[in-house]
Design an enzyme around this catalytic site. Structure first.
Site, PDB file in Angstrom:
ATOM      1  N   GLY A 189       1.422  -4.113   3.590  1.00 20.63           N
ATOM      2  CA  GLY A 189       1.467  -5.555   3.731  1.00 20.63           C
ATOM      3  C   GLY A 189       2.865  -6.055   4.056  1.00 20.63           C
ATOM      4  O   GLY A 189       3.857  -5.555   3.539  1.00 20.63           O
ATOM      5  N   CYS A 217       0.810  -1.224   0.000  1.00 16.84           N
ATOM      6  CA  CYS A 217       0.000   0.000   0.000  1.00 16.84           C
ATOM      7  C   CYS A 217       0.837   1.265   0.000  1.00 16.84           C
ATOM      8  O   CYS A 217       0.340   2.333  -0.356  1.00 16.84           O
ATOM      9  CB  CYS A 217      -0.943   0.008   1.200  1.00 16.84           C
ATOM     10  N   HIS A 276      -9.125   3.755  -1.419  1.00 16.53           N
ATOM     11  CA  HIS A 276      -7.712   3.382  -1.261  1.00 16.53           C
ATOM     12  C   HIS A 276      -7.267   2.641  -2.522  1.00 16.53           C
ATOM     13  O   HIS A 276      -7.329   1.421  -2.589  1.00 16.53           O
ATOM     14  CB  HIS A 276      -7.577   2.496  -0.022  1.00 16.53           C
ATOM     15  N   CYS A 278       0.240   1.983   6.737  1.00 16.92           N
ATOM     16  CA  CYS A 278       0.579   0.573   6.930  1.00 16.92           C
ATOM     17  C   CYS A 278       0.712  -0.085   5.569  1.00 16.92           C
ATOM     18  O   CYS A 278       0.091   0.330   4.590  1.00 16.92           O
ATOM     19  CB  CYS A 278      -0.483  -0.122   7.763  1.00 16.92           C
TER      20      CYS A 278
END
Length: 391
Positions: A379, A89, A347, A377
């Site tokens: 992955g 992300c 997102h 955050c």
């Protein structure tokens, strides 16, 4: 060492899954943002020395180096190279870090950091599903990872629930956060707060007509806390719902990054200066907690305090992520995601990094504020932090 400046920042308005941006090939959508950055900076396209583009699902229409394909879909000359980055992300936030480091080193003077994700055309997890169906196995199922993390099923949904429980965030807390994201995004849209940052793209409508897409499609202008509380849980016994999770979204975004030589060549005043960049790796099981430690490290290394920061952008992958970040660090919630976040705005995975930066830079300047901190955050237990100074 040179400084790194942002001289242009733009994003498309988000499109819902199967929504208004469905007709756009991701390379073309990325190309539209590249064109917008050229227009807004007034730069000679030949001055751009590289395009670094974040994209998470580099599969199907987003494979084959989508950054280069976006360049070839834009008005940039074919002499401009492109490379694609996957830090989950945070992919386009990392693209920004790479671009800034390059111009700070003086290796290049004008670099575009961008991101694109069509979650309609290339659904999240599509490559893993295709690999499974072909009998090629999971990227998280190698012997090395299995030995190091026996019996673990890596899942962001599970990590988000673990985060809520660890930081004692109730469902009511998360629902209230989700409602506030929608409320702020709706208010910002009504006030025209996104007008300077959105790059309009033309879309086809069901009746055959065409119009410019200039408003984030996922915002629920009629959202109510009561309705949000009534949305069913994602996991039985959990605390999160679709209303407290980021929306699946199609979109592209980007920033043009230059050093002092680039400023002189372009003859343009900068919007912001990159002050500090950090990236960390932490526990890949809870996975989404790393923005907390990354923020602490960034503040320590930059010599700043939390109270020095005027605005924060913490990606709303799930409400528990910024919720835990706020609770643990004691930050002022009034400074966080002031125009709403991914719960309302969407997102678009690989595009979210430079999307948040675009919003933060414009919000700082609109409010006459100086310092902004962005984190998200990612992955695998990763997090980037970028601190910028609005100019």
């Amino acid at each position: 060492m040179h400084e790194a400046y942002i001289v242009a920042a733009a994003r498309t308005a988000g499109g819902r899954r199967g929504g208004r941006l469905t007709g756009w090939h991701p390379a073309d959508l990325g190309g539209q943002v590249l064109n917008a950055l050229i227009d807004r900076s007034g730069a000679d396209p030949a001055l751009v020395e590289d395009v670094i583009m974040g994209c998470v699902s580099q599969f199907a229409q987003q494979s084959g180096n989508v950054a280069r394909n976006a360049v070839l879909s834009s008005r940039l000359p074919e002499s401009v190279p492109g490379t694609s980055v996957d830090r989950q992300c945070g992919s386009s936030q990392q693209a920004l870090h790479f671009a800034a480091a390059t111009v700070m080193a003086g290796q290049m003077d004008v670099v575009i950091a961008a991101g694109v994700e069509s979650m309609t055309r290339v659904p999240m997890g599509a490559s893993g599903k295709a690999a499974h169906e072909a009998g090629l196995g999971s990227p998280f199922g190698g012997p090395g990872m299995k030995a190091r993390y026996p019996g673990v099923q890596f899942s962001q949904f599970t990590g988000a629930e673990m985060l809520a429980k660890k930081y004692d965030l109730s469902k009511d807390d998360l629902d209230a956060f989700g409602y506030e994201s929608q409320r702020r995004a709706a208010a910002a849209t009504r006030a025209g707060a996104f007008e300077l940052e959105i790059a309009a793209v033309e879309v086809d409508l069901p009746d055959g007509s065409r119009e410019m897409h200039v408003q984030d499609e996922g915002i629920r202008f009629d959202a109510s806390l009561e309705a949000i509380r009534g949305v069913k849980l994602i996991q039985e016994g959990g605390r999160l719902t679709a209303a407290t999770s980021s929306q699946i979204c199609d979109g592209a975004s980007g920033v043009m990054v230059v050093n002092e030589r680039g400023l002189k060549a372009l003859g343009i005043a900068p919007l912001a200066r990159i002050h500090h960049m950090t990236v960390v790796g932490e526990d890949p099981v809870i996975m989404l907690e790393a923005p907390i430690g990354a923020t602490r490290r960034a503040l320590e290394r930059s010599g700043m305090k939390l109270d020095d920061i005027d605005l924060f952008e913490v990606n709303e992958a799930f409400a528990s992520v910024p919720g835990a970040w706020l609770k643990e660090l004691g930050a002022d919630p009034a400074k966080l995601n002031v125009n709403g976040g991914a719960i309302a705005l969407g997102h678009p995975l690989g595009a979210s990094g430079t999307k948040l930066m675009t919003t933060m830079v414009h919000a700082l300047r609109a409010r006459g504020k100086r310092w902004g901190l962005q984190t998200m955050c990612e992955g695998g237990g990763l997090a980037n932090v970028t601190i910028v100074e609005a100019l």
